[in-house]
Design an enzyme around this catalytic site. Structure first.
Site, PDB file in Angstrom:
ATOM      1  N   HIS A 227     -34.487 -29.811  35.698  1.00  0.00           N
ATOM      2  CA  HIS A 227     -35.222 -28.547  35.688  1.00  0.00           C
ATOM      3  C   HIS A 227     -34.357 -27.418  36.252  1.00  0.00           C
ATOM      4  CE1 HIS A 227     -38.591 -31.422  35.511  1.00  0.00           C
ATOM      5  NE2 HIS A 227     -39.223 -30.461  34.878  1.00  0.00           N
TER       6      HIS A 227
ATOM      7  N   ASP B 215     -36.979 -32.336  25.453  1.00  0.00           N
ATOM      8  CA  ASP B 215     -37.651 -31.918  26.677  1.00  0.00           C
ATOM      9  C   ASP B 215     -37.736 -30.386  26.622  1.00  0.00           C
ATOM     10  OD1 ASP B 215     -38.842 -31.978  29.172  1.00  0.00           O
ATOM     11  OD2 ASP B 215     -37.299 -33.206  30.103  1.00  0.00           O
TER      12      ASP B 215
END
Length: 339
Positions: free
Chosen positions: A182, A251
């Site tokens: 992230h 993702d």
């Protein structure tokens, strides 16, 4: 059909979103806590999405793993244990661990089915290795590939019993990442043999209908690109060697592991072999940019989306689902003994 999954900005569709989505016709949507208030509100939101498109194959996704990753949370919905909690009973009684996991995810899946959600981004099949970042941590079923594959299959079976399709992630394995994707790009320097050991649960569950890629660079496979953007990893590793022929999602393309605009990354991921780009944040400018550059979904993408849609079960009456959920939770708790 546009090969993308969009996020939503709030708990209802804005006028702008409704007009844009009707024209863009994405593969589907992904929901987050910002989109969720109550069971009634959430059911209304998913019904609005279906009314907008009138497609049997519309995918409505959520990240509902249990533990710390739960978009549908108490008090409106039950709390479910993390994967590591379910796996803890494996050494005592393997069959009980498998059954408890299947009951758990059937109960969780019933929450989703009642809300009009048909895809859950679970199970996590990653094998955490010593020294890895804890972004995976207790979201994993452990570091033994045999255990992870068996319990991962139980997740898929439990969700399917509720009429929900699971997503195996993060293919081909996020367990050696020493940073959180992230926030930065993980670079894994392990040998090819070590990488194949990590990929073992994905090989075992290569028949899964949907998989999500890892934003991880594996030097032994492709020293230049992370898996999501690498035709080498997607074609040679995921499609050929692992043998996965299901719907391959990226993702979230807005994660800091990747450099570039979301639109450019989506184009690159599809060129590398992903079927569908994932854009989670409901930012209209970003979504419009994606719609401007993405091609129509490929025939292979459409085939795989249709295959996922065939797995949906005909909805049962709500009361029957609620009674079944109660039974599943009680059965899980008896098997876990102490949860």
């Amino acid at each position: 059909m546009l090969p993308v999954i969009f996020g939503l900005s709030g708990t209802t569709l804005s006028v702008e979103e409704r007009a844009f989505f009707r024209v863009a016709e994405p593969v589907g949507y992904i929901l987050f806590a910002r989109n969720v208030v109550s069971p009634q509100q959430l059911h209304g939101l998913t019904a609005e999405l279906r009314d907008l498109h009138a497609r049997d194959d519309l995918l409505v996704l959520v990240d509902q793993e249990g533990g710390r990753v739960a978009r549908l949370a108490p008090p409106a919905w039950p709390a479910y244990p993390a994967a590591a909690v379910l796996a803890a009973s494996w050494q005592r009684d393997r069959e009980a661990a498998i059954a408890a996991t299947q009951y758990n995810y059937e109960a969780l899946g019933i929450d989703l089915a009642l809300a009009g959600i048909n895809v859950d981004c679970a199970p996590v099949l990653d094998l955490p290795r010593p020294g890895a970042h804890d972004v995976i941590g207790d979201r994993a079923f452990g570091s033994d590939a045999t255990v992870v594959a068996a319990l991962g299959q139980a997740v898929l079976d439990g969700l399917a019993a509720a009429g929900v399709t699971g997503v195996v992630k993060h293919i081909p394995g996020h367990g050696r990442a020493v940073v959180d994707s992230h926030h930065a790009l993980p670079v894994v320097t392990a040998s090819e043999d070590e990488l194949w050991a990590d990929a073992a649960p994905f090989v075992a569950l290569a028949h899964a209908p949907i998989a999500m890629t890892a934003h991880v660079k594996y030097d032994a496979w492709d020293p230049n690109e992370c898996a999501t953007l690498s035709d080498i990893v997607i074609q040679r590793v995921i499609r050929e060697r692992i043998g996965f022929d299901g719907l391959l999602l990226t993702d979230d393309l807005d994660m800091r592991a990747l450099s570039g605009t979301v639109a450019s990354l989506a184009v690159r991921s599809l060129a590398a072999g992903c079927d569908v780009a994932l854009n989670c944040w409901g930012d209209m400018a970003v979504m419009q940019a994606l719609a401007d550059v993405l091609p129509e979904a490929s025939d292979e993408c459409r085939r795989r989306v249709a295959s996922v849609a065939l797995q949906y079960q005909k909805p049962r009456p709500d009361q029957a689902l609620i009674e079944r959920q109660r039974y599943c939770i009680e059965a899980r708790d008896r098997l876990l003994v102490g949860y």
